[in-house]
Design a protein around this motif. Sequence first.
Motif, mmCIF file in Angstrom:
data_model
loop_
_atom_site.group_PDB
_atom_site.id
_atom_site.type_symbol
_atom_site.label_atom_id
_atom_site.label_comp_id
_atom_site.label_asym_id
_atom_site.label_seq_id
_atom_site.Cartn_x
_atom_site.Cartn_y
_atom_site.Cartn_z
ATOM 1 N N PRO A 188 36.226 42.237 37.911
ATOM 2 C CA PRO A 188 37.296 41.629 38.708
ATOM 3 C C PRO A 188 38.658 41.829 38.059
ATOM 4 C CG PRO A 188 35.451 40.114 38.485
ATOM 5 C CD PRO A 188 35.163 41.271 37.575
ATOM 6 N N VAL A 189 39.640 42.184 38.878
ATOM 7 C CA VAL A 189 40.987 42.472 38.373
ATOM 8 C C VAL A 189 41.998 41.738 39.240
ATOM 9 C CG1 VAL A 189 41.084 44.605 39.751
ATOM 10 C CG2 VAL A 189 42.610 44.334 37.795
ATOM 11 N N SER A 190 43.076 41.297 38.618
ATOM 12 C CA SER A 190 44.086 40.583 39.408
ATOM 13 C C SER A 190 44.950 41.597 40.170
ATOM 14 C CB SER A 190 44.969 39.733 38.491
ATOM 15 O OG SER A 190 45.784 40.585 37.711
ATOM 16 N N SER A 191 45.526 41.140 41.244
ATOM 17 C CA SER A 191 46.417 42.025 42.009
ATOM 18 C C SER A 191 47.617 42.401 41.140
ATOM 19 C CB SER A 191 46.858 41.355 43.312
ATOM 20 O OG SER A 191 47.368 40.071 43.043
ATOM 21 N N ALA A 192 48.018 41.494 40.253
ATOM 22 C CA ALA A 192 49.178 41.769 39.387
ATOM 23 C C ALA A 192 48.867 42.933 38.439
ATOM 24 C CB ALA A 192 49.547 40.521 38.594
ATOM 25 N N ASP A 193 47.640 42.951 37.876
ATOM 26 C CA ASP A 193 47.288 44.037 36.949
ATOM 27 C C ASP A 193 47.275 45.396 37.662
ATOM 28 O OD1 ASP A 193 47.162 42.365 34.828
ATOM 29 O OD2 ASP A 193 44.960 42.263 34.734
ATOM 30 N N VAL A 194 46.745 45.409 38.872
ATOM 31 C CA VAL A 194 46.715 46.681 39.625
ATOM 32 C C VAL A 194 48.139 47.091 39.999
ATOM 33 C CG1 VAL A 194 45.907 47.827 41.730
ATOM 34 C CG2 VAL A 194 44.382 46.275 40.500
ATOM 35 N N ALA A 195 48.916 46.120 40.460
ATOM 36 C CA ALA A 195 50.300 46.425 40.865
ATOM 37 C C ALA A 195 51.090 46.983 39.683
ATOM 38 C CB ALA A 195 50.971 45.171 41.419
ATOM 39 N N THR A 196 50.904 46.375 38.520
ATOM 40 C CA THR A 196 51.642 46.841 37.339
ATOM 41 C C THR A 196 51.227 48.258 36.971
ATOM 42 O OG1 THR A 196 51.712 44.577 36.552
ATOM 43 C CG2 THR A 196 52.189 46.282 34.924
ATOM 44 N N LYS A 197 49.905 48.477 36.913
ATOM 45 C CA LYS A 197 49.412 49.801 36.510
ATOM 46 C C LYS A 197 49.871 50.900 37.472
ATOM 47 C CE LYS A 197 45.284 52.467 35.510
ATOM 48 N NZ LYS A 197 43.916 52.681 35.906
ATOM 49 N N CYS A 198 49.865 50.586 38.756
ATOM 50 C CA CYS A 198 50.168 51.618 39.763
ATOM 51 C C CYS A 198 51.630 51.617 40.206
ATOM 52 C CB CYS A 198 49.291 51.414 40.985
ATOM 53 S SG CYS A 198 47.549 51.485 40.622
ATOM 54 N N HIS A 199 52.422 50.736 39.646
ATOM 55 C CA HIS A 199 53.822 50.607 40.060
ATOM 56 C C HIS A 199 53.925 50.265 41.550
ATOM 57 C CE1 HIS A 199 54.646 52.292 36.153
ATOM 58 N NE2 HIS A 199 53.909 53.347 36.459
ATOM 59 N N PHE A 200 53.008 49.385 42.000
ATOM 60 C CA PHE A 200 53.048 48.904 43.386
ATOM 61 C C PHE A 200 53.897 47.635 43.444
ATOM 62 C CE2 PHE A 200 48.405 50.429 44.371
ATOM 63 C CZ PHE A 200 48.855 51.731 44.531
ATOM 64 N N SER A 201 54.351 47.321 44.627
ATOM 65 C CA SER A 201 54.999 46.019 44.854
ATOM 66 C C SER A 201 53.956 44.925 44.633
ATOM 67 C CB SER A 201 55.521 45.963 46.288
ATOM 68 O OG SER A 201 55.521 44.630 46.740
ATOM 69 N N LEU A 202 54.252 43.964 43.785
ATOM 70 C CA LEU A 202 53.304 42.880 43.500
ATOM 71 C C LEU A 202 53.029 42.064 44.756
ATOM 72 C CD1 LEU A 202 51.622 41.091 41.677
ATOM 73 C CD2 LEU A 202 53.709 39.958 40.909
ATOM 74 N N ASP A 203 54.092 41.765 45.468
ATOM 75 C CA ASP A 203 53.950 40.940 46.673
ATOM 76 C C ASP A 203 53.038 41.626 47.696
ATOM 77 O OD1 ASP A 203 54.506 38.931 48.597
ATOM 78 O OD2 ASP A 203 55.979 40.264 49.513
ATOM 79 N N VAL A 204 53.310 42.904 47.975
ATOM 80 C CA VAL A 204 52.525 43.587 49.020
ATOM 81 C C VAL A 204 51.093 43.820 48.524
ATOM 82 C CG1 VAL A 204 52.372 45.632 50.506
ATOM 83 C CG2 VAL A 204 54.600 44.653 49.973
ATOM 84 N N THR A 205 50.936 44.093 47.235
ATOM 85 C CA THR A 205 49.580 44.306 46.698
ATOM 86 C C THR A 205 48.732 43.053 46.916
ATOM 87 O OG1 THR A 205 50.474 45.777 45.008
ATOM 88 C CG2 THR A 205 48.260 44.944 44.627
ATOM 89 N N GLU A 206 49.302 41.911 46.591
ATOM 90 C CA GLU A 206 48.529 40.674 46.736
ATOM 91 C C GLU A 206 48.177 40.414 48.209
ATOM 92 O OE1 GLU A 206 50.116 37.417 44.593
ATOM 93 O OE2 GLU A 206 48.632 36.020 45.381
#
Length: 394
Positions: free
Chosen positions: A50-68
């Motif tokens: 399990p991974v947080s949306s924040a960790d994925v967003a950070t790694k991929c340079h995605f928008s945190l808000d939209v990722t979540e």
Amino acid sequence: MGDFDIDNNLGSDPASDIIQDIISGARRLKIVCETLEAGLFDEIETFRGPVSSADVATKCHFSLDVTERLFNTLVCLKLLEKITSTDGDVGYKNSTATTRYLLCSKRPSMIACCLSEAAMVLPALDNLAAVLKGGTSETIAQQMVKGEQNNNTKGSDNANANPPNTVNTNPPNTANTNPPNTANANPPSTMITNNDKQMMFMLAMEGMAATCAPAIARAFDLSGNKTAADLGGASGCIAFELSRTYPNMCLTVFELPHVAKLAKKLQPEDTRNKVQIVGGDFFKDSLPPADLYIIAHVIHNWDIEKTDILLSKVYRGLPPGGSLLLLEKTLNEDKDGPWPCISMDVVMAMISKGRERTPSEYQKLLKKHGFSNTQFKSIEGCNYYDAILAKKPF
Ligand SMILES: C[S@@+](CC[C@H](N)C(=O)[O-])C[C@H]1O[C@@H](n2cnc3c(N)ncnc32)[C@H](O)[C@@H]1O
């Protein structure tokens, strides 16, 4: 919950639910295609838990808000699972469906099924109103089946070009050499035009066949058959499964030469000594000798004249006692379902002169060509196959 009362007497008009559900079907597909394009499922898989949306967003340079928000949407679609730890931390992991069918690192997958639905099937339906008024339709999908180039689209259409990099073309169960896409990879609008639609079509066929191949192989006892030929067998997925289920069976996948060339590139190592892939045209060339012919999703492509030519050729090619395994999704006898089949019937009207049929229509068709002992097995679930076995009498 505070002053947010639930009153069961309040509700929207239930008659509108049907329409809302239809509208949201298109939205569901679009969200999944874009998620695949972003390489999100593969990214989540790399965390191995399990991974947080924040960790994925950070790694991929995605928008945190939209990722979540997207993660929670994918939970709602049952493509992600949400896990809350005892500390209250929220993590996400791929669901079983995603792990099995939507990872670029795996083949067969249903990634090409999703992408080709959006890029080929839906555009084919753009012609529905025109065809309804008596026009004919020459669509992208139709050109691909024939291996023709589409001059109306940009980019490469030739059989040697690369498929979308969201689709794995390595032999099954090997790691994909393409890294997952990042957020800034190809924008969706160029995805299909810059890649190989023929390969995409074949991988989509493979994805559809893969979910049913084990059931197809077990639908009838085919152990008495020593040589089988899958006519129009595309990637060879069904032939490969039969070769594993029936170790004494030698199989040929007989395909148009440009498709056979692609299929050879994709053939799994463990099937190479049992399944040969041969280029040819089942209307013009001699059929490979076999005591079992398989024709899957082929009859529904053709008008009755071509269907009769092919079935009589198959019948002539079989030895007495030989079998035909015909694989098509069948309509119910009222011809108003099941949904995968009746909707495909409309698609077939757009891209071909073919049609879907009921089990009794197939039985009648096969009888006309001399086949007997027709048996029918329904393949349960949301899929595009039922199995029909017919015999050439002794
Ligand atoms: C709808 S696909 C079905 C593929 C596969 N049998 C399956 O069920 O997944 C039809 C296949 O028939 C092949 N085909 C069409 N015309 C053909 C011909 N004249 N000779 C051999 N194969 C043909 C196409 O290339 C295509 O792969």
